[in-house]
Design an enzyme around this catalytic site. Structure first.
Site, PDB file in Angstrom:
ATOM      1  N   GLU A   1      30.737 -12.616  42.789  1.00 23.81           N
ATOM      2  CA  GLU A   1      29.261 -12.582  42.774  1.00 23.81           C
ATOM      3  C   GLU A   1      28.687 -13.979  42.696  1.00 23.81           C
ATOM      4  OE1 GLU A   1      28.176  -9.956  39.588  1.00 23.81           O
ATOM      5  OE2 GLU A   1      29.237  -8.266  40.471  1.00 23.81           O
TER       6      GLU A   1
ATOM      7  N   ARG B   1      43.559   4.576  29.785  1.00 29.64           N
ATOM      8  CA  ARG B   1      44.954   4.418  29.367  1.00 29.64           C
ATOM      9  C   ARG B   1      45.336   5.525  28.385  1.00 29.64           C
ATOM     10  NH1 ARG B   1      44.175  -1.733  27.820  1.00 29.64           N
ATOM     11  NH2 ARG B   1      42.289  -0.696  27.085  1.00 29.64           N
TER      12      ARG B   1
ATOM     13  N   ARG C   1      33.461  -3.560  37.371  1.00 30.32           N
ATOM     14  CA  ARG C   1      33.611  -4.955  37.793  1.00 30.32           C
ATOM     15  C   ARG C   1      34.221  -4.979  39.193  1.00 30.32           C
ATOM     16  NH1 ARG C   1      30.328  -6.292  34.710  1.00 30.32           N
ATOM     17  NH2 ARG C   1      30.461  -7.757  32.983  1.00 30.32           N
TER      18      ARG C   1
ATOM     19  N   GLY D   1      34.551   5.309  28.889  1.00 27.74           N
ATOM     20  CA  GLY D   1      34.139   4.727  27.607  1.00 27.74           C
ATOM     21  C   GLY D   1      32.699   5.118  27.328  1.00 27.74           C
ATOM     22  N   ARG D   2      31.955   4.173  26.718  1.00 26.35           N
ATOM     23  CA  ARG D   2      30.554   4.472  26.370  1.00 26.35           C
ATOM     24  C   ARG D   2      29.748   4.832  27.615  1.00 26.35           C
ATOM     25  NH1 ARG D   2      31.692  -0.399  22.675  1.00 26.35           N
ATOM     26  NH2 ARG D   2      32.163  -1.247  24.721  1.00 26.35           N
ATOM     27  N   ILE D   3      29.812   3.971  28.640  1.00 28.22           N
ATOM     28  CA  ILE D   3      29.000   4.222  29.850  1.00 28.22           C
ATOM     29  C   ILE D   3      29.573   5.407  30.626  1.00 28.22           C
ATOM     30  CG2 ILE D   3      28.159   3.243  32.026  1.00 28.22           C
ATOM     31  CD1 ILE D   3      28.359   0.446  30.634  1.00 28.22           C
TER      32      ILE D   3
ATOM     33  N   ASP E   1      27.745  -1.849  42.918  1.00 29.44           N
ATOM     34  CA  ASP E   1      26.795  -2.700  42.177  1.00 29.44           C
ATOM     35  C   ASP E   1      27.451  -4.008  41.765  1.00 29.44           C
ATOM     36  OD1 ASP E   1      24.302  -3.225  40.764  1.00 29.44           O
ATOM     37  OD2 ASP E   1      25.373  -2.795  38.895  1.00 29.44           O
TER      38      ASP E   1
ATOM     39  N   HIS F   1      24.175  -6.219  41.417  1.00 31.48           N
ATOM     40  CA  HIS F   1      24.511  -6.150  39.980  1.00 31.48           C
ATOM     41  C   HIS F   1      23.256  -5.900  39.122  1.00 31.48           C
ATOM     42  CE1 HIS F   1      27.657  -7.599  36.824  1.00 31.48           C
ATOM     43  NE2 HIS F   1      26.837  -6.706  36.305  1.00 31.48           N
TER      44      HIS F   1
HETATM   45  P1  NAP Z   1      34.008   0.741  26.965  1.00 28.97           P
HETATM   46  O1  NAP Z   1      33.281   1.695  26.079  1.00 28.97           O
HETATM   47  O2  NAP Z   1      34.945  -0.239  26.362  1.00 28.97           O
HETATM   48  O3  NAP Z   1      34.774   1.599  28.074  1.00 28.97           O
HETATM   49  C1  NAP Z   1      35.755   1.088  28.908  1.00 28.97           C
HETATM   50  C2  NAP Z   1      36.747   2.197  29.200  1.00 28.97           C
HETATM   51  O4  NAP Z   1      37.704   1.720  30.140  1.00 28.97           O
HETATM   52  C3  NAP Z   1      37.499   2.663  27.961  1.00 28.97           C
HETATM   53  O5  NAP Z   1      37.351   4.055  27.841  1.00 28.97           O
HETATM   54  C4  NAP Z   1      38.950   2.275  28.219  1.00 28.97           C
HETATM   55  O6  NAP Z   1      39.815   3.290  27.732  1.00 28.97           O
HETATM   56  C5  NAP Z   1      38.991   2.179  29.744  1.00 28.97           C
HETATM   57  N1  NAP Z   1      39.988   1.214  30.181  1.00 28.97           N
HETATM   58  C6  NAP Z   1      40.132  -0.077  29.790  1.00 28.97           C
HETATM   59  N2  NAP Z   1      41.193  -0.648  30.381  1.00 28.97           N
HETATM   60  C7  NAP Z   1      41.727   0.311  31.173  1.00 28.97           C
HETATM   61  C8  NAP Z   1      42.860   0.344  32.023  1.00 28.97           C
HETATM   62  N3  NAP Z   1      43.664  -0.724  32.184  1.00 28.97           N
HETATM   63  N4  NAP Z   1      43.129   1.495  32.687  1.00 28.97           N
HETATM   64  C9  NAP Z   1      42.354   2.574  32.521  1.00 28.97           C
HETATM   65  N5  NAP Z   1      41.262   2.613  31.722  1.00 28.97           N
HETATM   66  C10 NAP Z   1      40.963   1.490  31.055  1.00 28.97           C
HETATM   67  O7  NAP Z   1      32.974  -0.122  27.798  1.00 28.97           O
HETATM   68  P2  NAP Z   1      31.540   0.300  28.369  1.00 28.97           P
HETATM   69  O8  NAP Z   1      30.490  -0.092  27.403  1.00 28.97           O
HETATM   70  O9  NAP Z   1      31.574   1.716  28.826  1.00 28.97           O
HETATM   71  O10 NAP Z   1      31.465  -0.708  29.630  1.00 28.97           O
HETATM   72  C11 NAP Z   1      32.425  -0.595  30.652  1.00 28.97           C
HETATM   73  C12 NAP Z   1      32.306  -1.713  31.672  1.00 28.97           C
HETATM   74  O11 NAP Z   1      31.171  -1.514  32.485  1.00 28.97           O
HETATM   75  C13 NAP Z   1      32.111  -3.131  31.120  1.00 28.97           C
HETATM   76  O12 NAP Z   1      33.326  -3.719  30.702  1.00 28.97           O
HETATM   77  C14 NAP Z   1      31.501  -3.862  32.296  1.00 28.97           C
HETATM   78  O13 NAP Z   1      32.526  -4.437  33.084  1.00 28.97           O
HETATM   79  C15 NAP Z   1      30.804  -2.756  33.075  1.00 28.97           C
HETATM   80  N6  NAP Z   1      29.326  -2.876  33.046  1.00 28.97           N
HETATM   81  C16 NAP Z   1      28.660  -3.093  34.209  1.00 28.97           C
HETATM   82  C17 NAP Z   1      27.288  -3.162  34.207  1.00 28.97           C
HETATM   83  C18 NAP Z   1      26.519  -3.371  35.469  1.00 28.97           C
HETATM   84  O14 NAP Z   1      25.419  -3.911  35.409  1.00 28.97           O
HETATM   85  N7  NAP Z   1      27.015  -2.939  36.608  1.00 28.97           N
HETATM   86  C19 NAP Z   1      26.581  -3.059  33.003  1.00 28.97           C
HETATM   87  C20 NAP Z   1      27.298  -2.856  31.844  1.00 28.97           C
HETATM   88  C21 NAP Z   1      28.674  -2.744  31.874  1.00 28.97           C
HETATM   89  P3  NAP Z   1      41.303   2.933  27.232  1.00 28.97           P
HETATM   90  O15 NAP Z   1      41.176   1.789  26.276  1.00 28.97           O
HETATM   91  O16 NAP Z   1      41.813   4.208  26.631  1.00 28.97           O
HETATM   92  O17 NAP Z   1      42.063   2.581  28.469  1.00 28.97           O
HETATM   93  C1  8YV Z   2      24.840  -7.650  32.929  1.00 25.16           C
HETATM   94  C2  8YV Z   2      26.992  -6.324  32.785  1.00 25.16           C
HETATM   95  O1  8YV Z   2      24.102  -7.594  34.088  1.00 25.16           O
HETATM   96  O2  8YV Z   2      26.917  -5.865  30.488  1.00 25.16           O
HETATM   97  C3  8YV Z   2      27.626  -6.099  31.473  1.00 25.16           C
HETATM   98  O3  8YV Z   2      28.862  -6.127  31.412  1.00 25.16           O
HETATM   99  O4  8YV Z   2      27.656  -6.434  33.771  1.00 25.16           O
HETATM  100  C4  8YV Z   2      25.519  -6.338  32.901  1.00 25.16           C
HETATM  101  O5  8YV Z   2      24.875  -5.619  31.911  1.00 25.16           O
HETATM  102  C5  8YV Z   2      25.589  -8.899  32.976  1.00 25.16           C
HETATM  103  O6  8YV Z   2      26.463  -9.029  31.935  1.00 25.16           O
HETATM  104  C6  8YV Z   2      24.590 -10.035  33.006  1.00 25.16           C
HETATM  105  O7  8YV Z   2      25.114 -11.156  32.471  1.00 25.16           O
END
Ligand code: NAP
Ligand code: 8YV
Length: 326
Positions: A267, A181, A238, A159-161, A262, A285
């Site tokens: 958590e 998907r 996650r 996705g975006r990240i 991370d 995280h």
């Molecule tokens: P996003 O743009 O919605 O990207 C998520 C991607 O996952 C989409 O391309 C989606 O594609 C795919 N996906 C969703 N369900 C799926 C499944 N069942 N099987 C396979 N692929 C699947 O979101 P984002 O902004 O990149 O953020 C992604 C995630 O990163 C967040 O939801 C969060 O959990 C995590 N995150 C973590 C941190 C951190 O601090 N570690 C920070 C920010 C975000 P399809 O819909 O085509 O499946």
């Molecule tokens: C944050 C994240 O640390 O955006 C998310 O999905 O996992 C992180 O950016 C978290 O949401 C803090 O509440």
């Protein structure tokens, strides 16, 4: 904004101080420590029109029970792009808008992902500990490590990240492929329709997938076996997307080479099995955890509330509630 002062916004648990300050300046802010509807007075239950919450920072899980208990609730503004701490499907059915904080954190999280990947493969934090313990003088050079050179990287959740990570990896000269998907039209990376298929085609697997029912424990023993003995697993999505018991066994038995994590299923508790292993890099995280990016997230939480209550629309609605109009 004077008209907004009469609108009550509930903050269950902890929230970023900048969001709290701005909500307090703009709305009628009510903070509570305990989260269940039972902890709310009748008078408050009838007053709350908005919720701002940060489940991953120690805020409440906003589930069906809390949503149903608040008859005037219109919007839940989630701090974080991942909104697994809010029952968005139920909110959608109840006509309650849910917003998250996409885009403003994308590049920061991608930077962290690359840092975690390099650290995991080249053992930089272990090498620094070696120096600080005086072992460079005593025992000589730090042992040679694995390398990123020649690796193929698979992204679970392009996705975006995921795409921001892929752009960085391209600059490193590494081949990138992905599993979502759905295949993304016009995106020039190789697509795999199954996660196991992706894992068997690469030797680095990076998970940036959201925490949903569908992704729960998706990274299981079969996926790790497919990744193979030279395989590196990185998780910034996650913790719930990983079978942590299977991962700890795979690391211990050298089914894969190493992991960098991370995020964790429960958590801030990190399984002892990970803490005991030498071949896993652990972060608390911190993917988005810079002052710059957390400030931008904090602002978007409040801007969504202001936009909703002053203009009747949200800036960043989640897909499950995109249809809702005020
Ligand atoms: P996003 O743009 O919605 O990207 C998520 C991607 O996952 C989409 O391309 C989606 O594609 C795919 N996906 C969703 N369900 C799926 C499944 N069942 N099987 C396979 N692929 C699947 O979101 P984002 O902004 O990149 O953020 C992604 C995630 O990163 C967040 O939801 C969060 O959990 C995590 N995150 C973590 C941190 C951190 O601090 N570690 C920070 C920010 C975000 P399809 O819909 O085509 O499946
Ligand atoms: C944050 C994240 O640390 O955006 C998310 O999905 O996992 C992180 O950016 C978290 O949401 C803090 O509440």
């Amino acid at each position: 904004m004077a008209g907004l002062k009469s609108i009550t916004v509930l903050v269950p648990g902890k929230l970023h101080p900048r969001s709290l300050r701005r909500i307090k300046e703009t709305f009628d802010l009510v903070q509570i420590d305990s989260f269940g509807p039972a902890s709310l007075s009748e008078e408050l239950i009838g007053r709350v029109r908005g919720i701002a919450v940060s489940p991953a920072l120690g805020g409440a899980f906003v589930g069906a029970q809390l949503i149903d208990a608040l008859p005037r609730l219109e919007i839940i503004s989630n701090f974080g792009v991942g909104y697994d701490g809010v029952d968005a499907i139920h909110a959608g059915k109840r006509n309650v808008m849910v917003t998250n904080t996409p885009d403003v954190l994308t590049e920061e999280v991608a930077d962290t992902t690359i840092g975690l990947l390099i650290n995991t493969v080249r053992e930089l934090s272990k090498a620094e500990a070696y120096l600080r313990e005086g072992r460079w003088v005593r025992d000589g050079a730090y042992p040679l490590t694995a390398s990123l050179r020649g690796r193929k990287v698979g992204i679970f959740g392009m996705g975006r990240i995921g795409q921001a990570v892929a752009r960085r990896l391209e600059a490193f000269g590494l081949a990138v492929s992905y599993h979502n998907r759905r295949k993304i039209d016009g995106l020039g990376y190789e697509y795999h329709s199954s996660l196991e298929g992706l894992a068997s085609a690469v030797d680095v697997l990076i998970s940036v997938a959201p925490g949903t029912k569908e992704t729960e424990k998706a990274v299981n023993s079969a996926v790790l076996k497919a990744l193979g003995p030279n395989g590196v697993f990185i998780n910034v999505g996650r913790g719930s997307t990983v079978d942590e018991i299977a991962l700890a066994s795979a690391l211990k038995d050298r089914i894969i080479l190493a992991a960098g994590l991370d995020v964790f299923a429960n958590e801030p508790h990190v399984p002892q099995s990970f803490l005991d292993l030498p071949n896993v890099t652990l972060l608390p995280h911190v993917g988005s955890a810079s002052v710059h990016t957390r400030d931008a997230m904090a602002d978007l939480v409040v801007d969504n509330l202001i936009e909703w209550f002053s203009k009747g629309r949200a800036i960043t609605p989640v897909p499950e509630t995109n249809h809702i109009k005020s």
